[in-house]
Design a protein around this motif. Structure first.
Motif, PDB file in Angstrom:
ATOM      1  N   ARG A 296     -31.888  11.899  -5.601  1.00 56.97           N
ATOM      2  CA  ARG A 296     -31.954  13.356  -5.430  1.00 56.97           C
ATOM      3  C   ARG A 296     -32.697  14.037  -6.581  1.00 56.97           C
ATOM      4  NH1 ARG A 296     -30.997  15.476  -0.319  1.00 56.97           N
ATOM      5  NH2 ARG A 296     -29.006  14.731   0.497  1.00 56.97           N
TER       6      ARG A 296
ATOM      7  N   THR B 208     -34.692  16.893   1.536  1.00 57.72           N
ATOM      8  CA  THR B 208     -34.919  17.912   0.509  1.00 57.72           C
ATOM      9  C   THR B 208     -36.322  18.486   0.628  1.00 57.72           C
ATOM     10  OG1 THR B 208     -33.450  16.656  -0.959  1.00 57.72           O
ATOM     11  CG2 THR B 208     -34.768  18.396  -1.962  1.00 57.72           C
TER      12      THR B 208
ATOM     13  N   SER C 185     -31.270  19.823  -4.751  1.00 58.98           N
ATOM     14  CA  SER C 185     -30.975  18.416  -5.028  1.00 58.98           C
ATOM     15  C   SER C 185     -29.626  18.263  -5.715  1.00 58.98           C
ATOM     16  CB  SER C 185     -32.080  17.808  -5.895  1.00 58.98           C
ATOM     17  OG  SER C 185     -33.311  17.793  -5.209  1.00 58.98           O
TER      18      SER C 185
ATOM     19  N   SER D 299     -26.865  18.924  -3.186  1.00 63.31           N
ATOM     20  CA  SER D 299     -26.757  17.839  -2.212  1.00 63.31           C
ATOM     21  C   SER D 299     -26.132  16.589  -2.809  1.00 63.31           C
ATOM     22  CB  SER D 299     -28.143  17.504  -1.650  1.00 63.31           C
ATOM     23  OG  SER D 299     -28.750  18.622  -1.032  1.00 63.31           O
TER      24      SER D 299
END
Length: 399
Positions: free
Chosen positions: A66, A129, A345, A348
């Motif tokens: 991420r 993303t 990011s 998430s």
């Protein structure tokens, strides 16, 4: 002389054009969902804990990648990151099919399978993303909720579509049925995306007027929103990782149908009720969502019947549907326009980490206390998430 007016694409039309790439990757994610843990547990002969860990490894890889996704999006723009995600998805499909051909050597087969899950996690984080940030560029920051919501519709719609297709492919006779066929389709879909994306022009990154924030700073900005998301993500992990095994233990048919119902209800709630986030506020929607999800998990854990499992999966999908965008809009706004990739990011990551850790927690709970305890524990996590969300409502955080 008539004057022809060219219509400007609506924000929704702009979002749908790009979100296709996310749909392709999530169909691939959904394809093995109804058969992966069964393959590891039954065909290869490993424990339910290791089967759950194999499934959850994808989310560990998503978690690990991420930060690189957010950093590269803010630096290079979203299109190159989406291309990288699609390429990783192709590699995952190749390894998945290869793993299936090695089933007579369980240790080697499992090792290749684990590598496939790592590539799939990378594909998920970079594509998802990248597509969200790309669509925020295309639709405007005021339509961030729209971009996140439709990304989720395609994400879980793709899983709902992929699961029954994967279950049907698993019934094909050897040597080209089962995970071999699933792996082949997992190669074709992202290759189609790579061929199509060449015709798209990606947005350039913002010309930053301030230094980009570190990933640690981004995590600090979204920690409470992410914590509530993580608590609700445990329920998603319980359904995705162990519902098929739960059906198998009770000798029920229809695990793929239950997973598809979870995904379809998720999509319908996201489609018809996403506007409630703007109307009622993200925190309120998050609280209601987590309570509904907890109810669904309690039903599965308390009433061991096929009908209740189906109802519980539907309610869990309904509850989990709006959780990510409800708190995600608030999380992304906290970092400003130059650091949206880093904020998204970081936010998430909490979902990724929760699902990845579920392999270490939910599997042992099953082995020690059974499926009832696992589903009820997952419901308790959702109630904890609702409490965190209520605290956010009472004491809003500031950057």
């Amino acid at each position: 002389m008539a004057i022809t007016q060219t219509s400007t694409p609506s924000p929704l039309q702009r979002v749908l054009t790009v979100v296709l790439f996310n749909l392709l990757v999530y169909i691939v994610i959904g394809l093995p969902n109804a058969v992966l843990t069964i393959f590891v547990h039954t065909t290869l002969g490993y424990s339910t804990t290791l089967a759950g860990l194999t499934f959850a490894l994808q989310y560990a890889a998503t978690f690990a990648s991420r930060s690189s996704a957010g950093r590269l999006i803010d630096k290079l723009g979203p299109k190159p990151v989406v291309v990288g995600g699609l390429a990783a998805c192709v590699c995952s499909g190749l390894l998945l099919g290869w793993s299936a051909t090695l089933h007579n050597a369980p240790a080697i087969s499992l090792a290749v399978m684990l590598l496939s899950r790592l590539f799939l996690g990378w594909a998920e984080s970079w594509t998802s993303t990248g597509v969200i940030i790309w669509n925020i560029h295309r639709a405007g920051a005021e339509n961030t909720a729209l971009a996140i919501s439709w990304n989720g519709i395609c994400s879980y719609g793709g899983i709902a579509l992929g699961a029954p297709i994967g279950a049907a492919l698993a019934l094909l006779p050897p040597p080209y049925g089962g995970l071999v066929a699933i792996g082949a389709l997992s190669i074709v879909l992202p290759l189609f995306g790579l061929a199509l994306i060449g015709f798209y022009q990606g947005p350039k990154p913002h010309a930053a007027t301030q230094a980009p924030i570190s990933f640690r700073k981004a995590l600090h900005l979204v920690v409470w929103h992410g914590s509530a998301l993580a608590a609700g993500s445990i329920g998603f992990a319980a359904i995705s990782s162990f519902l098929a095994l739960y059906y198998a233990v009770h000798h029920w048919d229809g695990a793929a149908t239950a997973l598809a119902v979870f995904g379809m209800v998720f999509v319908c709630i996201r489609f018809f009720f996403a506007r409630q986030i703007k109307q009622r506020g993200g925190v309120f929607v998050a609280i209601v969502s987590l309570l509904v999800e907890a109810l669904g998990l309690m039903i599965i854990g308390t009433f061991p019947s096929h009908a209740c499992a189906l109802l519980g999966a539907a309610l869990t999908g309904a509850g989990f549907s709006l959780l990510f965008p409800a708190l995600g809009v608030l999380a992304v706004d906290r970092a400003g326009p130059y650091n949206r990739g880093a904020a998204l990011s970081a936010y998430s990551v909490f979902l990724d980490l929760a699902v990845a850790c579920s392999g270490f927690t939910l599997g042992p709970i099953i082995e020690l206390s059974g499926y009832r305890a696992m589903f009820l524990s997952s419901a308790g996590c959702c109630l904890l998430g609702a409490t965190i969300s209520y605290m956010l409502k009472r004491t809003p955080t500031t950057p």
